[in-house]
Design an enzyme around this catalytic site. Structure first.
Site, PDB file in Angstrom:
ATOM      1  N   CYS A 105       0.820  -1.217   0.000  1.00 15.97           N
ATOM      2  CA  CYS A 105       0.000   0.000   0.000  1.00 15.97           C
ATOM      3  C   CYS A 105       0.852   1.265   0.000  1.00 15.97           C
ATOM      4  O   CYS A 105       0.324   2.371   0.045  1.00 15.97           O
ATOM      5  CB  CYS A 105      -0.934   0.008   1.201  1.00 15.97           C
ATOM      6  SG  CYS A 105      -2.158  -1.298   1.118  1.00 15.97           S
ATOM      7  N   CYS A 112       7.407   7.683   2.110  1.00 18.09           N
ATOM      8  CA  CYS A 112       7.878   8.963   1.584  1.00 18.09           C
ATOM      9  C   CYS A 112       8.599   9.772   2.666  1.00 18.09           C
ATOM     10  O   CYS A 112       8.742   9.339   3.802  1.00 18.09           O
ATOM     11  CB  CYS A 112       6.688   9.744   1.060  1.00 18.09           C
ATOM     12  SG  CYS A 112       5.498  10.083   2.362  1.00 18.09           S
ATOM     13  N   ASP A 120       3.164   2.436   2.314  1.00 17.49           N
ATOM     14  CA  ASP A 120       3.759   2.892   3.572  1.00 17.49           C
ATOM     15  C   ASP A 120       3.771   1.743   4.565  1.00 17.49           C
ATOM     16  O   ASP A 120       2.774   1.036   4.694  1.00 17.49           O
ATOM     17  CB  ASP A 120       2.930   4.020   4.212  1.00 17.49           C
ATOM     18  CG  ASP A 120       2.990   5.304   3.410  1.00 17.49           C
ATOM     19  OD1 ASP A 120       4.100   5.783   3.158  1.00 17.49           O
ATOM     20  OD2 ASP A 120       1.915   5.799   3.042  1.00 17.49           O
ATOM     21  N   CYS A 136       0.566  10.008   7.165  1.00 17.45           N
ATOM     22  CA  CYS A 136       1.852   9.561   7.722  1.00 17.45           C
ATOM     23  C   CYS A 136       1.857   9.710   9.236  1.00 17.45           C
ATOM     24  O   CYS A 136       2.393   8.867   9.954  1.00 17.45           O
ATOM     25  CB  CYS A 136       3.000  10.374   7.118  1.00 17.45           C
ATOM     26  SG  CYS A 136       3.139  10.190   5.335  1.00 17.45           S
TER      27      CYS A 136
END
Ligand code: FES
Length: 276
Positions: A35, A62, A37, A106
């Site tokens: 997915c 990221c 992350d 995140c």
């Protein structure tokens, strides 16, 4: 291009606490490489004091994911387990001076890893996300997660849910379902509808508006510590004021829309509600 703060850049380019604690007392793993992350958080915890003495992370993702994970390890170190659990995803973003809205997922991943690690430390079986009702197949996001993140972060639109969970950011097939979940979370807690009388005189209309507010709307608001005051009725324009916990609430706009929908449903479709 995303606009990153200086601190995000710093924590991405020179992340602190990268790696794995040797023989960790707690491990939290969330996300999936498929997915996009994934985060593995390991903690050393003093069992006498329940204080976190070391924290490290390994992240696939990221710049924001790496910075958020690193920020999380800095935030939890030195705290007791209970104190660490008070850290919200917003705290992680705030520590970094903010994250681009589209990257808030995140910070959510960091918070989830912390919850998973604490559950692991306490011997509580972690509920596997995939076991919940899957809403977004592209990013493996369950209804439970959407509800939890939306309520914790006061999310009211599908785009916001996408920013915080990624759900809806792929093929888009789940967006309608996310919308339904949001409506269910934020709609007024009102009883089932009653029959709508036809062709009301002005006096009947005013009386019915008052009755609907008293019987159908006020109890739902009061149950959440809020209240509503009817200020004036002029033709189809109904002026109200929100009181109590509703005053200045970030969800005030949603509440006012809910009041308008209810009055349109039960009194007159042309009613427009204005808040003072
Ligand atoms: S199923 Fe959610 S974006 Fe594709």
């Amino acid at each position: 291009m995303w606009e990153y703060t200086q601190k995000v850049k710093e924590f991405f380019l020179k992340p602190k606490n990268i790696g794995e604690v040797e023989n960790p007392d707690a491990v939290g793993e969330v996300g999936s490489i498929v997915c996009g992350d994934a985060l593995r958080l390991t903690l050393r915890i003093d069992k006498e004091t329940n204080r976190i003495t070391d924290a490290k992370f390994q992240t696939f993702g990221c710049a924001s994911a790496i910075a958020s994970s690193s920020a999380l390890t800095e935030l939890v170190k030195g705290k007791t387990v209970d104190e660490a659990l008070q850290i919200s995803n917003q705290d992680i973003a705030d520590f970094l001076g903010g994250l681009p809205q589209e990257k808030m997922h995140c910070s959510v991943m960091g918070r989830e890893a912390l919850e998973a690690a604490v559950a692991n430390y306490r011997g509580i079986p972690v509920v596997v996300e995939e076991e919940g009702r899957l809403v977004c197949k592209c990013f493996n996001v369950t209804e439970e997660k959407i509800r939890k993140v939306a309520m914790e972060n006061h999310l009211t639109t599908v785009d916001e849910v996408t920013d915080f969970t990624k759900a809806g950011g792929g093929c888009g097939e789940c967006r309608e379902e996310i919308e339904t979940i949001l409506r269910d979370i934020w709609s007024l807690k009102l009883p089932e509808k009653q029959a709508k009388p036809k062709r009301l005189t002005n006096l009947q209309k005013i009386a019915l508006i008052q009755e609907v507010i008293e019987r159908e709307i006020r109890p739902g608001l009061q149950a959440d510590g809020g209240d509503i005051e009817l200020i004036d009725i002029e033709g189809s324009k109904v002026s109200i004021a929100l009181r109590g916990m509703c005053t200045g609430c970030v969800m005030a706009g949603v509440t006012i829309n809910g009041v308008q929908e209810k009055l349109r449903e039960l009194v007159d479709e042309s009613i427009v509600v204005e808040a003072q």
